[in-house]
Write an enzyme that holds these catalytic residues in place. Structure first.
Site, PDB file in Angstrom:
ATOM      1  N   HIS A   1       7.018   4.430 -12.530  1.00  0.00           N
ATOM      2  CA  HIS A   1       5.888   4.188 -11.622  1.00  0.00           C
ATOM      3  C   HIS A   1       4.544   4.519 -12.282  1.00  0.00           C
ATOM      4  O   HIS A   1       4.315   5.666 -12.679  1.00  0.00           O
ATOM      5  CB  HIS A   1       6.091   5.078 -10.392  1.00  0.00           C
ATOM      6  N   ARG A   2       3.691   3.525 -12.423  1.00  0.00           N
ATOM      7  CA  ARG A   2       2.412   3.661 -13.136  1.00  0.00           C
ATOM      8  C   ARG A   2       2.654   4.161 -14.565  1.00  0.00           C
ATOM      9  O   ARG A   2       1.883   4.943 -15.118  1.00  0.00           O
ATOM     10  CB  ARG A   2       1.449   4.601 -12.399  1.00  0.00           C
TER      11      ARG A   2
ATOM     12  N   GLU B   1       5.798   0.065 -14.097  1.00  0.00           N
ATOM     13  CA  GLU B   1       5.018  -0.521 -13.006  1.00  0.00           C
ATOM     14  C   GLU B   1       3.541  -0.316 -13.307  1.00  0.00           C
ATOM     15  O   GLU B   1       3.138   0.766 -13.773  1.00  0.00           O
ATOM     16  CB  GLU B   1       5.382   0.173 -11.684  1.00  0.00           C
TER      17      GLU B   1
ATOM     18  N   ASP C   1      -0.680  -1.255 -11.999  1.00  0.00           N
ATOM     19  CA  ASP C   1      -1.565  -1.702 -10.913  1.00  0.00           C
ATOM     20  C   ASP C   1      -2.724  -2.466 -11.540  1.00  0.00           C
ATOM     21  O   ASP C   1      -3.437  -1.911 -12.385  1.00  0.00           O
ATOM     22  CB  ASP C   1      -2.110  -0.485 -10.149  1.00  0.00           C
TER      23      ASP C   1
ATOM     24  N   HIS D   1      -5.041   2.360 -10.618  1.00  0.00           N
ATOM     25  CA  HIS D   1      -4.479   2.374  -9.263  1.00  0.00           C
ATOM     26  C   HIS D   1      -5.521   2.355  -8.153  1.00  0.00           C
ATOM     27  O   HIS D   1      -5.485   1.523  -7.248  1.00  0.00           O
ATOM     28  CB  HIS D   1      -3.579   3.592  -9.067  1.00  0.00           C
TER      29      HIS D   1
ATOM     30  N   GLU E   1       1.821  -4.945 -10.138  1.00  0.00           N
ATOM     31  CA  GLU E   1       1.316  -4.908  -8.759  1.00  0.00           C
ATOM     32  C   GLU E   1      -0.126  -5.388  -8.725  1.00  0.00           C
ATOM     33  O   GLU E   1      -0.986  -4.875  -9.450  1.00  0.00           O
ATOM     34  CB  GLU E   1       1.386  -3.492  -8.160  1.00  0.00           C
TER      35      GLU E   1
ATOM     36  N   LYS F   1      -3.191  -4.919  -7.005  1.00  0.00           N
ATOM     37  CA  LYS F   1      -3.701  -3.863  -6.118  1.00  0.00           C
ATOM     38  C   LYS F   1      -4.953  -4.356  -5.395  1.00  0.00           C
ATOM     39  O   LYS F   1      -5.926  -4.743  -6.036  1.00  0.00           O
ATOM     40  CB  LYS F   1      -3.988  -2.618  -6.971  1.00  0.00           C
TER      41      LYS F   1
ATOM     42  N   ASP G   1       8.320   8.475 -10.524  1.00  0.00           N
ATOM     43  CA  ASP G   1       7.419   9.115 -11.494  1.00  0.00           C
ATOM     44  C   ASP G   1       8.216   9.793 -12.604  1.00  0.00           C
ATOM     45  O   ASP G   1       7.661  10.137 -13.648  1.00  0.00           O
ATOM     46  CB  ASP G   1       6.563  10.193 -10.801  1.00  0.00           C
TER      47      ASP G   1
HETATM   48  O1  G3P Z   1       5.480  -0.037  -6.972  1.00  0.00           O
HETATM   49  C1  G3P Z   1       5.199   0.386  -5.697  1.00  0.00           C
HETATM   50  C2  G3P Z   1       4.171   1.464  -5.598  1.00  0.00           C
HETATM   51  O2  G3P Z   1       3.450   1.556  -6.776  1.00  0.00           O
HETATM   52  C3  G3P Z   1       3.261   1.212  -4.460  1.00  0.00           C
HETATM   53  O3  G3P Z   1       2.444   2.291  -4.188  1.00  0.00           O
HETATM   54  O4  G3P Z   1       0.247   3.324  -4.116  1.00  0.00           O
HETATM   55  O5  G3P Z   1       1.760   3.810  -6.004  1.00  0.00           O
HETATM   56  O6  G3P Z   1       0.661   1.609  -5.835  1.00  0.00           O
HETATM   57  P1  G3P Z   1       1.224   2.766  -5.085  1.00  0.00           P
HETATM   58 CA    CA Z   2       1.576   0.581  -7.727  1.00  0.00          CA
END
Ligand code: G3P
Ligand code: CA
Length: 287
Positions: free
Chosen positions: A47-48, A74, A76, A89, A148, A150, A274
């Site tokens: 994640h990120r 992942e 953003d 993000h 993603e 965003k 994470d």
């Molecule tokens: O991949 C899904 C997740 O990243 C969505 O929430 O706020 O971390 O972008 P957020």
């Molecule tokens: Ca995200």
């Protein structure tokens, strides 16, 4: 119900390739019990980037995710004042850089001068906000990229710009390079699917989608391959409804081993986390 499988000490890895004992051996656990969860194939999404270990949405975090053998990183994606795609993000730079202001009010040159690492640790001082194209060029073919969009409603035309960047690299024809595009903005995903019909898309769903209906899932499935919800709304029933609609489900965001095991128990297809190390990779799915 806790489902544990005993693993005998000394079982040959050669004889049991891709079985639970081989996995246990990999993790130095032969002779211990390992759970069924650890034997399942589970798609591991950093994640990120590996954001538990490095500043989110930086090249350092993506490199760490790759080194930790995540299946996907992942990212953003947003757009600068001068129409360049950047990976960050929040809609402002305030939390994750030493600057202030909205991403959409700053030029690429201004954003590239910011330090996106020091807030996390001084050892990451000097990390930059990456461009989308920089991430594609550095990681394509090495690790999957879960893209993603965003807040795309703030950036008219962002879907087209993303599609162009992928097309310029011939990354739009098939999904050999493991690209998935997702957003909380579902209209944006419908638009993106028209531009990139050969790439899988996902709809993100916050807690307000707790009572999503089978009909709504069928509508999403017209253009999406993934329904990726907040982990707090995932139930056995939701997982089976998503599968019934022909989609896969990658909940977000797991931040502890317990949360990851809970999601394994719910038979999701992937976990956005994470902490990549909480989601063991194993090539056999047992059910
Ligand atoms: O991949 C899904 C997740 O990243 C969505 O929430 O706020 O971390 O972008 P957020
Ligand atoms: Ca995200």
């Amino acid at each position: 119900m806790k489902r544990m499988i005993p693993i005998l000490a000394g079982i040959s890895i050669a004889m049991t390739s891709f079985t639970g004992s081989a996995l246990a051996a990999e993790h130095g656990e032969v002779g211990k019990e390992i759970s069924k969860q650890e034997q399942q194939k589970m798609v591991n999404v950093a994640h990120r980037g590996a954001s538990g270990h490095a500043p989110e949405n930086t090249m350092a975090a993506f490199q760490k995710g790759f080194e930790m053998k995540a299946d996907y990183v992942e990212i953003d994606v947003q757009m600068t004042k001068d129409g360049e795609l950047v990976v960050i993000h929040d809609t402002t730079v305030d939390r994750t850089t030493n600057g202030t202001g909205y991403v959409g009010d700053l030029t690429l040159e201004e954003i590239r001068q910011l330090d996106a690492g020091s807030w996390f640790s001084e050892s990451y001082a000097g990390e930059k906000v990456p461009t989308f194209e920089e991430v594609l060029d550095a990681f394509r073919g090495k690790v999957g990229i879960l893209i993603e969009l965003k807040a795309p409603e703030l950036y008219p035309g962002i879907e087209k710009k993303i599609a162009e960047a992928l097309k310029e690299r011939n990354m739009h024809q098939s999904n050999n390079e493991k690209i998935i595009i997702q957003s909380f903005n579902h209209e944006s995903m419908e638009k993106s699917k028209e531009l990139l019909p050969n790439l899988p898309h996902g709809v993100l769903a916050g807690t307000s989608w707790k009572n999503v209906t089978e009909e709504q899932l069928s509508e999403f499935a017209m253009y999406a391959d993934y329904f990726n919800p907040n982990m707090n709304i995932v139930t056995d029933e939701l997982v089976s409804d998503v599968h019934e609609a022909g989609m896969e489900i990658y909940p977000y965001t797991s931040r502890s081993q317990e949360q990851a095991f809970h999601l394994f128990d719910l038979n999701v297809d992937g976990i956005i986390t994470d902490y990549t190390e909480h989601v063991y990779y194993h090539p056999v799915k047992n059910n």
